[in-house]
Write an enzyme that holds these catalytic residues in place. Structure first.
Site, PDB file in Angstrom:
ATOM      1  N   ASP A   3       0.860  -1.173   0.000  1.00 10.77           N
ATOM      2  CA  ASP A   3       0.000   0.000   0.000  1.00 10.77           C
ATOM      3  C   ASP A   3       0.900   1.227   0.000  1.00 10.77           C
ATOM      4  O   ASP A   3       2.100   1.129   0.266  1.00 10.77           O
ATOM      5  CB  ASP A   3      -0.926  -0.004   1.225  1.00 10.77           C
ATOM      6  CG  ASP A   3      -1.967   1.115   1.188  1.00 10.77           C
ATOM      7  OD1 ASP A   3      -2.252   1.636   0.098  1.00 10.77           O
ATOM      8  OD2 ASP A   3      -2.490   1.471   2.258  1.00 10.77           O
ATOM      9  N   CYS A  67      -4.546  -1.631  -1.810  1.00  9.57           N
ATOM     10  CA  CYS A  67      -4.748  -0.208  -2.103  1.00  9.57           C
ATOM     11  C   CYS A  67      -5.709  -0.123  -3.277  1.00  9.57           C
ATOM     12  O   CYS A  67      -5.420  -0.660  -4.355  1.00  9.57           O
ATOM     13  CB  CYS A  67      -3.412   0.442  -2.445  1.00  9.57           C
ATOM     14  SG  CYS A  67      -3.522   2.121  -3.108  1.00  9.57           S
ATOM     15  N   GLU A 145      -4.130   8.103   8.755  1.00 13.13           N
ATOM     16  CA  GLU A 145      -2.762   7.771   9.173  1.00 13.13           C
ATOM     17  C   GLU A 145      -2.454   8.403  10.529  1.00 13.13           C
ATOM     18  O   GLU A 145      -1.897   7.765  11.420  1.00 13.13           O
ATOM     19  CB  GLU A 145      -1.757   8.251   8.121  1.00 13.13           C
ATOM     20  CG  GLU A 145      -1.820   7.529   6.795  1.00 13.13           C
ATOM     21  CD  GLU A 145      -0.602   6.653   6.536  1.00 13.13           C
ATOM     22  OE1 GLU A 145       0.468   6.923   7.111  1.00 13.13           O
ATOM     23  OE2 GLU A 145      -0.733   5.687   5.751  1.00 13.13           O
ATOM     24  N   CYS A 178     -11.255   3.163   0.082  1.00  9.63           N
ATOM     25  CA  CYS A 178      -9.812   3.297   0.312  1.00  9.63           C
ATOM     26  C   CYS A 178      -9.508   2.474   1.555  1.00  9.63           C
ATOM     27  O   CYS A 178     -10.250   2.560   2.548  1.00  9.63           O
ATOM     28  CB  CYS A 178      -9.435   4.762   0.522  1.00  9.63           C
ATOM     29  SG  CYS A 178      -7.725   5.008   1.090  1.00  9.63           S
TER      30      CYS A 178
END
Length: 259
Positions: A3, A67, A145, A178
């Site tokens: 990814d 991904c 993230e 996603c």
């Protein structure tokens, strides 16, 4: 597993739940993260080069492109260059269309994924009777993230990003298109309170089991620790190591590949 960032961990956790004895080599391209706005030719060459470089030292049984942006672009190229199964991740439009009662669904993904011809074909094949609102948001990838590493999330920013969906009350199903987005599924659900969230994680894990000829009846062995590889040095390596340790990964090395 591959990814641009840590989103693929949401796929890995499903695979690990089904087969904890599988060893994972997790490669993420933090040097070019995120992928959502990269030109397709650059993306294809980058992913192919990285995977071929890692396969020089890792005797993998399969590759998972964890991904959506990369999968909808590069799968066929990679399959031409390797002789092991390559499993991709694509938006869960088919199950979302089947679940929707209002027949108005939303695709929440990166800008690249929402505009891919592959995505158009998924919609035509599996949701011809549905209206699909497509929302491409790169910023949500960064938020996810940050949330994994710190546990903190800017809720006002999240609500603002999701406004094109929340302002349409007849949307009853949202595709998390996603692999980063399941990391923030709970915060998303707190904003979109009346919708069902759908992602591809479990379906991809099942496909991996099929490709590796793993049966659900096989005995499960002790969990095996995996290794992660980055493409540039991490500025927050200690925090990152703590976060990914919960997924059964430890640091490998940095793969240096010219940009």
């Amino acid at each position: 597993m591959f990814d641009s960032g840590v989103g693929g961990l949401t796929i890995w956790q499903h695979i690990r739940a089904l087969a904890p004895d599988l060893e994972c080599h997790y490669l993420f391209d933090n040097a070019l993260f995120p992928y959502g706005e990269l030109p397709q030719p650059i993306l294809n060459q980058r992913v192919l080069s990285l995977l071929l470089k890692l396969l020089e030292t890792v005797a993998a049984d399969a590759i998972v492109i964890a991904c959506n942006t990369a999968s909808t672009s590069v799968l066929n190229d990679i399959r031409l260059h390797v002789d092991i199964p390559v499993i991709g991740v694509v938006p869960a439009i088919k199950p979302a269309a089947a679940l929707s009662q209002t027949k108005h669904i939303a695709l929440l993904a990166t800008p690249a994924t929402v505009t891919r011809q592959y995505t158009d074909q998924l919609a035509a094949d599996f949701a011809p009777d549905c209206r699909i609102t497509r929302l491409g948001v790169s910023e949500l990838v960064h938020l996810a993230e940050h949330y994994l590493l710190t546990g903190r999330l800017d809720e006002q920013t999240l609500a603002q990003l999701l406004k094109p969906i929340s302002e349409q009350p007849d949307i009853d199903t949202v595709v998390l298109g996603c692999t980063h987005f399941p990391l923030v599924a709970s915060p998303i659900a707190s904003v979109l309170t009346s919708v069902r969230l759908v992602d591809s994680g479990y379906a991809v894990a099942q496909q991996v089991m099929r490709k590796l000829a793993r049966s659900a009846d096989e005995p499960l062995f002790e969990r095996v620790e995996g290794v992660y590889y980055a493409t540039k040095t991490l500025p927050n390596e200690e925090d990152f190591n703590q976060a990914v340790a919960t997924f059964g990964l430890k640091k490998g090395r940095v793969l240096n590949l010219p940009l």
